[in-house]
Design an enzyme around this catalytic site. Structure first.
Site, PDB file in Angstrom:
ATOM      1  N   ARG A 162     -80.234   8.325 -62.922  1.00  0.00           N
ATOM      2  CA  ARG A 162     -79.657   8.489 -64.267  1.00  0.00           C
ATOM      3  C   ARG A 162     -80.452   7.671 -65.266  1.00  0.00           C
ATOM      4  O   ARG A 162     -80.667   8.082 -66.392  1.00  0.00           O
ATOM      5  CB  ARG A 162     -78.196   8.068 -64.259  1.00  0.00           C
ATOM      6  CG  ARG A 162     -77.247   9.179 -63.897  1.00  0.00           C
ATOM      7  CD  ARG A 162     -77.592   9.877 -62.572  1.00  0.00           C
ATOM      8  NE  ARG A 162     -76.673  10.954 -62.268  1.00  0.00           N
ATOM      9  CZ  ARG A 162     -75.529  10.800 -61.601  1.00  0.00           C
ATOM     10  NH1 ARG A 162     -75.202   9.622 -61.102  1.00  0.00           N
ATOM     11  NH2 ARG A 162     -74.749  11.830 -61.382  1.00  0.00           N
ATOM     12  N   ASP A 191     -81.302  13.101 -58.766  1.00  0.00           N
ATOM     13  CA  ASP A 191     -80.070  13.647 -59.347  1.00  0.00           C
ATOM     14  C   ASP A 191     -80.465  14.587 -60.474  1.00  0.00           C
ATOM     15  O   ASP A 191     -81.662  14.841 -60.677  1.00  0.00           O
ATOM     16  CB  ASP A 191     -79.138  12.511 -59.836  1.00  0.00           C
ATOM     17  CG  ASP A 191     -77.669  12.874 -59.654  1.00  0.00           C
ATOM     18  OD1 ASP A 191     -77.255  13.914 -60.189  1.00  0.00           O
ATOM     19  OD2 ASP A 191     -76.942  12.130 -58.959  1.00  0.00           O
ATOM     20  N   HIS A 265     -76.192  18.366 -57.639  1.00  0.00           N
ATOM     21  CA  HIS A 265     -76.902  17.280 -58.341  1.00  0.00           C
ATOM     22  C   HIS A 265     -78.420  17.492 -58.337  1.00  0.00           C
ATOM     23  O   HIS A 265     -79.190  16.531 -58.262  1.00  0.00           O
ATOM     24  CB  HIS A 265     -76.568  15.917 -57.706  1.00  0.00           C
ATOM     25  CG  HIS A 265     -75.191  15.426 -58.041  1.00  0.00           C
ATOM     26  ND1 HIS A 265     -74.899  14.765 -59.200  1.00  0.00           N
ATOM     27  CD2 HIS A 265     -74.016  15.516 -57.360  1.00  0.00           C
ATOM     28  CE1 HIS A 265     -73.601  14.454 -59.231  1.00  0.00           C
ATOM     29  NE2 HIS A 265     -73.041  14.912 -58.116  1.00  0.00           N
ATOM     30  N   ASP A 341     -72.519  15.662 -52.210  1.00  0.00           N
ATOM     31  CA  ASP A 341     -71.316  15.524 -53.033  1.00  0.00           C
ATOM     32  C   ASP A 341     -71.283  16.519 -54.195  1.00  0.00           C
ATOM     33  O   ASP A 341     -72.312  16.969 -54.678  1.00  0.00           O
ATOM     34  CB  ASP A 341     -71.221  14.097 -53.597  1.00  0.00           C
ATOM     35  CG  ASP A 341     -72.434  13.723 -54.442  1.00  0.00           C
ATOM     36  OD1 ASP A 341     -73.560  14.110 -54.068  1.00  0.00           O
ATOM     37  OD2 ASP A 341     -72.268  13.077 -55.484  1.00  0.00           O
ATOM     38  N   GLU A 342     -70.089  16.801 -54.636  1.00  0.00           N
ATOM     39  CA  GLU A 342     -69.822  17.487 -55.908  1.00  0.00           C
ATOM     40  C   GLU A 342     -70.684  18.725 -56.143  1.00  0.00           C
ATOM     41  O   GLU A 342     -71.229  18.906 -57.225  1.00  0.00           O
ATOM     42  CB  GLU A 342     -70.022  16.497 -57.067  1.00  0.00           C
ATOM     43  CG  GLU A 342     -69.075  15.327 -56.998  1.00  0.00           C
ATOM     44  CD  GLU A 342     -69.281  14.323 -58.122  1.00  0.00           C
ATOM     45  OE1 GLU A 342     -68.273  13.855 -58.668  1.00  0.00           O
ATOM     46  OE2 GLU A 342     -70.434  13.980 -58.446  1.00  0.00           O
ATOM     47  N   TRP A 408     -66.191   8.274 -50.115  1.00  0.00           N
ATOM     48  CA  TRP A 408     -66.135   7.805 -51.512  1.00  0.00           C
ATOM     49  C   TRP A 408     -64.879   8.254 -52.232  1.00  0.00           C
ATOM     50  O   TRP A 408     -64.378   7.548 -53.093  1.00  0.00           O
ATOM     51  CB  TRP A 408     -67.397   8.230 -52.280  1.00  0.00           C
ATOM     52  CG  TRP A 408     -67.499   9.684 -52.645  1.00  0.00           C
ATOM     53  CD1 TRP A 408     -67.921  10.698 -51.835  1.00  0.00           C
ATOM     54  CD2 TRP A 408     -67.191  10.291 -53.916  1.00  0.00           C
ATOM     55  NE1 TRP A 408     -67.897  11.894 -52.519  1.00  0.00           N
ATOM     56  CE2 TRP A 408     -67.455  11.680 -53.804  1.00  0.00           C
ATOM     57  CE3 TRP A 408     -66.736   9.798 -55.145  1.00  0.00           C
ATOM     58  CZ2 TRP A 408     -67.265  12.575 -54.853  1.00  0.00           C
ATOM     59  CZ3 TRP A 408     -66.550  10.683 -56.193  1.00  0.00           C
ATOM     60  CH2 TRP A 408     -66.814  12.051 -56.048  1.00  0.00           C
ATOM     61  N   ASP A 435     -69.543   1.099 -61.281  1.00  0.00           N
ATOM     62  CA  ASP A 435     -69.844   1.660 -62.611  1.00  0.00           C
ATOM     63  C   ASP A 435     -68.587   1.725 -63.474  1.00  0.00           C
ATOM     64  O   ASP A 435     -68.686   1.900 -64.681  1.00  0.00           O
ATOM     65  CB  ASP A 435     -70.466   3.067 -62.489  1.00  0.00           C
ATOM     66  CG  ASP A 435     -69.572   4.064 -61.750  1.00  0.00           C
ATOM     67  OD1 ASP A 435     -68.907   3.656 -60.769  1.00  0.00           O
ATOM     68  OD2 ASP A 435     -69.532   5.238 -62.147  1.00  0.00           O
ATOM     69  N   THR A 480     -75.522   4.792 -62.705  1.00  0.00           N
ATOM     70  CA  THR A 480     -76.086   4.252 -63.950  1.00  0.00           C
ATOM     71  C   THR A 480     -76.099   5.240 -65.120  1.00  0.00           C
ATOM     72  O   THR A 480     -76.927   5.108 -66.013  1.00  0.00           O
ATOM     73  CB  THR A 480     -77.515   3.726 -63.697  1.00  0.00           C
ATOM     74  OG1 THR A 480     -78.316   4.821 -63.203  1.00  0.00           O
ATOM     75  CG2 THR A 480     -77.544   2.596 -62.706  1.00  0.00           C
ATOM     76  N   GLU A 481     -75.169   6.207 -65.126  1.00  0.00           N
ATOM     77  CA  GLU A 481     -75.111   7.116 -66.282  1.00  0.00           C
ATOM     78  C   GLU A 481     -75.092   6.332 -67.587  1.00  0.00           C
ATOM     79  O   GLU A 481     -75.671   6.750 -68.581  1.00  0.00           O
ATOM     80  CB  GLU A 481     -73.843   7.981 -66.244  1.00  0.00           C
ATOM     81  CG  GLU A 481     -73.878   9.106 -65.240  1.00  0.00           C
ATOM     82  CD  GLU A 481     -73.201   8.732 -63.938  1.00  0.00           C
ATOM     83  OE1 GLU A 481     -73.200   7.531 -63.586  1.00  0.00           O
ATOM     84  OE2 GLU A 481     -72.687   9.645 -63.260  1.00  0.00           O
TER      85      GLU A 481
HETATM   86  C1  ACM Z   1     -70.170  10.367 -55.880  1.00  0.00           C
HETATM   87  O1  ACM Z   1     -69.654   9.442 -56.511  1.00  0.00           O
HETATM   88  N1  ACM Z   1     -70.348  11.542 -56.452  1.00  0.00           N
HETATM   89  C2  ACM Z   1     -70.605  10.210 -54.513  1.00  0.00           C
END
Ligand code: ACM
Length: 547
Positions: A162, A191, A265, A341-342, A408, A435, A480-481
């Site tokens: 990020r 990412d 991602h 993820d996601e 997570w 974060d 770190t967005e």
């Molecule tokens: C995550 O926080 N997307 C692993």
């Protein structure tokens, strides 16, 4: 000896056993360091101690030829046990500070290194200073300490996608980790916002994928860049940089777990190699600069642009084989993290190639499509001689055998994986997401959630009812967005990483919030002496207004 003047012992993470005795040890200009054996790791550690002491004291402690263990007043003796001390394992140590000498003994150089970190915490806070401090009495209270870690996996995840952090900034992060006995840096290298690792056979990943347009403000709402805006914000690590960082970490007994986050991602990858997408128009995609690309509020969440690698596209697996070939060669650690993820499925749902794959492979839903992808990645990673770990979504649709899971979304994925007999690392949002804001949003730089120090401190990696042997340990995650530089990184990391370190190193029954707070304050003073930033948010009240 005047006991009243004995300095307080404020060690983080809390050791297994501390016995205070009367009196103090004084470091003096003719102090020296002895090592029991000719051993390159032991001698390097002794040299590092000498340098560390030199910076603030100005004393130049020589490291004596191996085997010369003199008990001269002011000497520091580092001893590898001839016969292993079963209590200590590979990372434990015994530290004895007496009025005359400091003795650190361990089975392995790693234990000596951790004993040294504890010894440094016994010296006055000025020892953390980056330059020579005069008029300081360099004394440490006499103590006998027995110490060893509760877990073998004690990590912090560092997101350099990020925002890119330079090689020197990564080294500084590793220095701080080592002081608190962390032994693993999980490096989030790819990412939507940037691909950070040179892959020699895939040059566009860093020619295109490492660069975006700098934007600041509240992440996710940034104004999309225009077509002609310069893409010059970012950076990447060359193979040479990676080797240097891996060595630097290894010198401090830290392993590096590289993460290549797929199949979601992956916008930086698609922007570099659009043929890895199966969505028409992907050649127009650009590395994300913080603009909105996901809708987290729709059912399950959806992507607005297809930031996934296409599981039905054989080119994707050829690509990943090339990537993991180089990653496996660069990182000696036994695991590789493949993210997982996601991953939004809304583009997959309408894609004819995916539908054909489902038919051919008898996959009944999108979870099974994802699982098909994860299993293929797992085979690639195994073929490079590595073990695979992924975020807990890899459980969905069926986990490949031997895969380790990083839990997570709370601890439930970890519990499920452990019950299936898989290894687990705990890093739940509820305790370990560094974060998140540290107190009220009125005071803190805004982020979408809050995690207070006291909550982080109550992190317990082993849930009830699972085999503790399958819980390898835990880690804090620093996304770190909204973190643009090292000062802010420090602010977000400390003191919550103190809490994480104590949750993964110290014995469960040793943890005590009342006793932790004064130790944190004492370490704040060390950070000030070092010129490093930390968050004092534990002092902030949380105010709730009611009508
Ligand atoms: C995550 O926080 N997307 C692993």
């Amino acid at each position: 000896f005047v006991n009243a003047q004995q300095p307080a012992v404020h060690i983080i993470p809390e050791p297994v056993e501390i016995k205070m005795t009367e009196g103090v040890f004084m470091l003096n200009p003719s102090s020296s360091i002895s090592v029991s054996h000719a051993d390159k790791d032991l001698e390097r550690v002794a040299g590092m101690l000498s340098e560390e002491l030199n910076r603030a004291t100005g004393y130049k402690l020589p490291v004596r030829a191996p085997g010369i263990m003199t008990n001269n007043v002011g000497n520091i003796l580092l001893e590898i046990n001839k016969n292993a001390d079963a209590v200590l394992g590979n990372e434990g140590y015994r530290l004895k500070v007496s009025g005359t000498t400091v003795q650190i003994s361990a089975n392995k150089p790693a234990g000596i290194y951790y004993g040294i970190q504890t010894f440094l915490q016994l010296l006055p806070k000025e020892i953390a200073s980056p330059s020579v401090m005069n008029n300081v009495t360099w004394q440490a209270p006499n103590v006998e300490i027995l110490d060893y870690p509760r877990f073998g996996w004690r990590g912090l995840m560092f997101d350099v996608s990020r925002h890119f952090f330079t090689k020197e900034e990564v080294k500084e992060f590793l220095d701080d980790m080592a002081k608190y006995k962390f032994n693993l840096m999980h490096w989030h290298l790819t990412d939507d916002e940037g691909w950070r690792i040179e892959i020699k056979t895939l040059p566009k990943l860093t020619e295109t994928g490492a660069w975006n347009v700098k934007r600041v403000g509240t992440f996710g709402d940034f104004i999309p860049p225009t077509a002609d805006e310069k893409r010059d914000y970012g950076g990447f690590y060359t193979h040479e940089d990676i080797r240097e960082i891996v060595q630097y970490a290894s010198d401090r007994f830290i392993n590096i777990l590289p993460e290549v986050d797929v199949p979601g991602h992956s916008l930086a990858t698609i922007a570099s190699y659009p043929e890895l997408s199966c969505t028409p128009g992907a050649e127009k995609y650009r590395v994300r600069s913080g603009e909105k690309i996901m809708n987290w509020h729709s059912k399950g969440f959806t992507a607005l642009v297809d930031n996934t690698l296409c599981p039905a596209n054989e080119k994707v697996y050829t690509f990943l084989d090339k990537v993991f070939t180089e990653v496996a060669r660069l990182f000696p650690f036994e695991y590789i993290h493949m993210g997982g993820d996601e991953c939004a499925k809304n583009f997959w749902e309408k894609n004819p190639q995916i539908l054909a794959l489902m038919k051919r492979e008898k996959l009944k839903d999108m979870h099974e499509v994802q699982s098909y992808f994860v299993k293929r990645v797992s085979n690639i990673i195994s073929s490079k001689g590595k073990k695979m770990i992924g975020w807990d979504e890899i459980l969905e649709g069926g986990l490949p055998k031997n895969a380790a899971v990083m839990s997570w979304r709370g601890v439930k994925g970890g519990i499920e994986a452990a019950k299936l007999g898989h290894e687990v690392v705990m890093s739940p949002t509820t305790f370990a997401y560094l974060d998140y804001m540290q107190t009220d949003r009125i005071i803190e730089p805004p982020v979408y959630a809050t995690l207070r120090l006291k909550t982080s401190y109550s992190f317990e990696p082993v849930p009830d009812g699972v085999d503790p042997k399958l819980i390898k340990g835990g880690q804090g995650n620093i996304w770190t967005e909204q973190i643009y530089n090292t000062r802010h990184l420090q602010y977000m990391t400390w003191p919550r990483a103190f809490a994480i370190s104590e949750s993964v190193w110290s014995q469960k029954e040793k943890k005590n919030w009342e006793n932790f707070v004064p130790r944190v304050e004492s370490h704040f003073a060390r950070f000030e002496s070092a010129g490093k930033k930390y968050a004092p948010s534990m002092y902030d009240p949380v105010i709730k207004a009611r009508k």
